[in-house]
Scaffold this motif. Structure first.
Motif, short mmCIF file in Angstrom:
data_model
loop_
_atom_site.label_atom_id
_atom_site.label_comp_id
_atom_site.label_asym_id
_atom_site.label_seq_id
_atom_site.Cartn_x
_atom_site.Cartn_y
_atom_site.Cartn_z
N TYR A 1 -57.25 40.14 98.78
CA TYR A 1 -58.54 40.60 97.95
C TYR A 1 -58.73 40.40 96.56
O TYR A 1 -59.77 40.79 96.41
CB TYR A 1 -58.62 42.06 98.32
CG TYR A 1 -58.51 42.66 99.72
CD1 TYR A 1 -59.76 42.50 100.73
CD2 TYR A 1 -57.22 42.49 100.60
CE1 TYR A 1 -59.57 42.84 102.18
CE2 TYR A 1 -57.41 43.56 102.27
CZ TYR A 1 -58.51 43.20 102.75
OH TYR A 1 -58.26 43.53 104.03
N VAL A 2 -57.88 40.62 96.27
CA VAL A 2 -57.70 39.82 94.05
C VAL A 2 -59.24 38.54 94.58
O VAL A 2 -60.21 38.23 93.90
CB VAL A 2 -56.59 40.13 93.82
CG1 VAL A 2 -56.77 39.41 92.54
CG2 VAL A 2 -56.24 41.66 93.99
N SER A 3 -58.26 38.28 94.88
CA SER A 3 -58.98 36.22 94.89
C SER A 3 -60.52 36.40 95.84
O SER A 3 -61.03 35.54 94.80
CB SER A 3 -58.14 35.84 95.55
OG SER A 3 -58.07 36.03 97.26
N TRP A 4 -60.39 37.20 96.25
CA TRP A 4 -61.77 37.22 97.32
C TRP A 4 -62.35 38.05 95.81
O TRP A 4 -63.88 37.39 96.40
CB TRP A 4 -61.73 37.94 98.68
CG TRP A 4 -63.38 38.65 98.69
CD1 TRP A 4 -64.30 37.05 99.56
CD2 TRP A 4 -63.45 39.70 98.81
NE1 TRP A 4 -65.04 37.70 99.91
CE2 TRP A 4 -64.99 39.47 100.35
CE3 TRP A 4 -63.94 41.00 99.01
CZ2 TRP A 4 -65.43 40.50 100.21
CZ3 TRP A 4 -63.96 42.24 99.09
CH2 TRP A 4 -64.98 41.55 100.05
N VAL A 5 -62.87 38.56 95.60
CA VAL A 5 -63.14 39.69 94.43
C VAL A 5 -64.09 38.34 93.98
O VAL A 5 -64.67 38.13 93.08
CB VAL A 5 -62.76 40.84 93.95
CG1 VAL A 5 -63.39 41.48 92.99
CG2 VAL A 5 -62.78 41.51 95.00
N VAL A 6 -62.43 38.11 92.90
CA VAL A 6 -62.20 37.08 91.67
C VAL A 6 -63.20 35.83 91.88
O VAL A 6 -64.02 35.67 91.22
CB VAL A 6 -61.38 36.48 91.19
CG1 VAL A 6 -60.94 36.07 89.66
CG2 VAL A 6 -60.66 37.96 90.29
N ALA A 7 -62.80 35.40 93.00
CA ALA A 7 -63.66 33.80 93.17
C ALA A 7 -64.60 34.74 94.06
O ALA A 7 -66.43 33.44 93.38
CB ALA A 7 -62.95 32.75 94.46
N GLY A 8 -65.73 34.85 93.85
CA GLY A 8 -67.04 35.45 94.64
C GLY A 8 -67.68 35.91 93.18
O GLY A 8 -68.79 35.71 93.51
N PHE A 9 -66.84 36.78 92.49
CA PHE A 9 -67.43 37.51 90.94
C PHE A 9 -67.76 36.43 89.91
O PHE A 9 -69.32 35.86 89.78
CB PHE A 9 -66.62 37.90 90.57
CG PHE A 9 -67.90 38.80 89.08
CD1 PHE A 9 -68.55 39.49 89.48
CD2 PHE A 9 -67.40 38.79 87.93
CE1 PHE A 9 -68.97 40.34 88.11
CE2 PHE A 9 -67.70 38.98 87.26
CZ PHE A 9 -68.49 39.24 86.90
N PHE A 10 -66.62 35.29 90.03
CA PHE A 10 -66.90 34.23 89.16
C PHE A 10 -67.58 33.26 89.35
O PHE A 10 -68.44 32.54 89.08
CB PHE A 10 -65.71 33.60 88.82
CG PHE A 10 -65.18 35.04 87.38
CD1 PHE A 10 -65.66 34.62 86.20
CD2 PHE A 10 -64.31 35.91 88.21
CE1 PHE A 10 -64.86 35.50 85.70
CE2 PHE A 10 -63.75 36.33 86.45
CZ PHE A 10 -64.23 36.27 85.53
#
Length: 297
Positions: A127-136
Motif C-alpha cells: 500500500y505504501v508503494s501504491w500511494v507513493v507511486a500514484g501521488f508522485f
C-alpha cells in the motif's frame, strides 16, 4: 562506455505513457512560454523518467518482461552510471527554469530511487508503494510541471487550483497502477516484493482498479461540470470509453483463464490505449481551456 543494453533499460519511449499529466498541467499554465515548455518537456520525459527507469531496472534485475521491454537485457554497472548521468542532466535543465523547479526534480528522483534501492525498497510494501507511486507520478508531477511551465516555485503546492487537478491525476494512476503489476507476480514474489497486485490477486486487481476507475470518472466529471465545461465532460467520457471497453474485455478473458491473459501483451495494450486516448483528450483540453481554439476560429 555505455552498452546498448543500458540505453534500452532507460525505456525513453515509455515516457509517452506519462505525457497526459504534462499536457494536463499545460492546460492550466497561466504563463505560456515556448522555451520553458520545451525545457520542462525534455527535462521530464527525456531525462527524469528515463533516469528513474534505468535506476529501477538496475536494482530490480528483472529477467522477464517489464514495462516497455518484452525481453529486458541483463543489466550492467554501466546502467547505474547512465541513469545518474540522466538524473544530473535533468537537474541542470531544471536550473534553467529556476532552482525550485530543479529541487522538485531532485525530490521526485530521490523518491523514485527509494522505490527500488535495497536499503529502503518501497516497492516491497504494497500500500505504501501504491500511494507513493500514484501521488508522485500524478499530483506531484502535475504541480512540478505547472511550476516549471509557469516559472513558479514550491508555493504551487498550496494552491487549490493546482492541487485539485493534480489529485485528479493521481486518481487515474491509483486505478491503473496495480494493473501494470498484474503480470509480474512471479518475479515480484521471487524478490520478496509484495506489490499491491500480488496482495490483491489477479482477479482482485481488476476489481480494485474498476472501483478506482469509477471514482476517477465521478471526480473528473464533477471537476469539469463545476467549471461549466460540459464539452470537456463529454470529451473525457469519450476518451475513457475505449479504455473502459478494453478493460472489460480483458477482465472477461481473465475470469476465464487468469494465468493465460494476465500477461505483458494485454497490459501494454491497456497502457497504449489509455495513453493515446488521454493524450488526445488533454491536448484538445489544453487548446480549449487556453482559448487557443477560439482565437484560431
Amino acid at each position: 562506455m555505455f552498452k546498448l543494453s543500458s540505453w534500452k533499460h532507460l525505456r525513453i519511449p515509455f515516457s509517452f505513457y506519462l505525457l497526459p499529466i504534462f499536457i494536463f498541467a499545460l492546460a492550466f499554465t497561466p504563463n505560456h512560454n515556448p522555451e520553458r515548455m520545451l525545457i520542462v518537456l525534455v527535462a521530464l520525459h527525456l531525462f527524469l523518467y528515463p533516469s528513474s527507469n534505468g535506476y529501477n531496472s538496475y536494482f530490480d534485475k528483472d529477467e522477464k518482461s517489464i514495462g516497455g521491454l518484452r525481453n529486458p537485457p541483463k543489466v550492467t554497472k554501466g546502467l547505474y552510471f547512465l541513469s545518474l548521468v540522466f538524473f544530473l542532466v535533468s537537474l541542470a535543465l531544471g536550473l534553467m527554469i529556476n532552482w525550485q523547479f530543479s529541487s522538485m526534480l531532485l525530490v521526485y528522483s530521490l523518491v523514485s530511487m527509494a522505490y527500488s534501492h535495497p536499503s529502503i525498497r518501497l516497492k516491497k510494501y504494497a500500500y505504501v508503494s501504491w500511494v507513493v507511486a500514484g501521488f508522485f507520478q500524478g499530483c506531484f508531477t502535475f504541480c512540478m510541471a505547472y511550476a516549471g511551465l509557469s516559472d513558479f516555485g514550491w508555493e504551487v503546492f498550496t494552491k487549490s487550483h493546482v492541487l485539485i487537478p493534480g489529485l485528479l491525476s493521481s486518481l487515474m494512476l491509483w486505478g491503473s497502477y496495480p494493473l501494470t503489476q498484474v503480470y509480474q507476480h512471479e518475479e515480484d514474489a521471487k524478490r520478496g516484493d509484495i506489490t499491491l497486485s500480488l496482495k490483491l490477486g489477479k482477479k482482485g486487481t481488476f476489481v480494485f482498479s474498476s472501483v478506482w476507475f469509477l471514482v476517477t470518472g465521478i471526480c473528473f466529471s464533477w471537476f469539469f461540470l463545476s467549471r461549466n465545461q460540459e464539452s470537456a465532460f463529454y470529451g473525457f467520457l469519450g476518451a475513457m470509453l475505449p479504455v473502459i471497453l478494453f478493460f472489460l474485455v480483458w477482465f472477461s478473458f481473465v475470469q476465464k483463464d487468469e494465468q493465460k491473459y494476465t500477461n505483458y501483451t494485454w497490459t501494454m495494450w491497456m497502457n497504449r490505449i489509455s495513453a493515446i486516448a488521454l493524450n488526445i483528450f488533454f491536448a484538445w483540453y489544453f487548446l480549449e481551456n487556453t482559448q487557443i481554439l477560439q482565437a484560431i476560429g
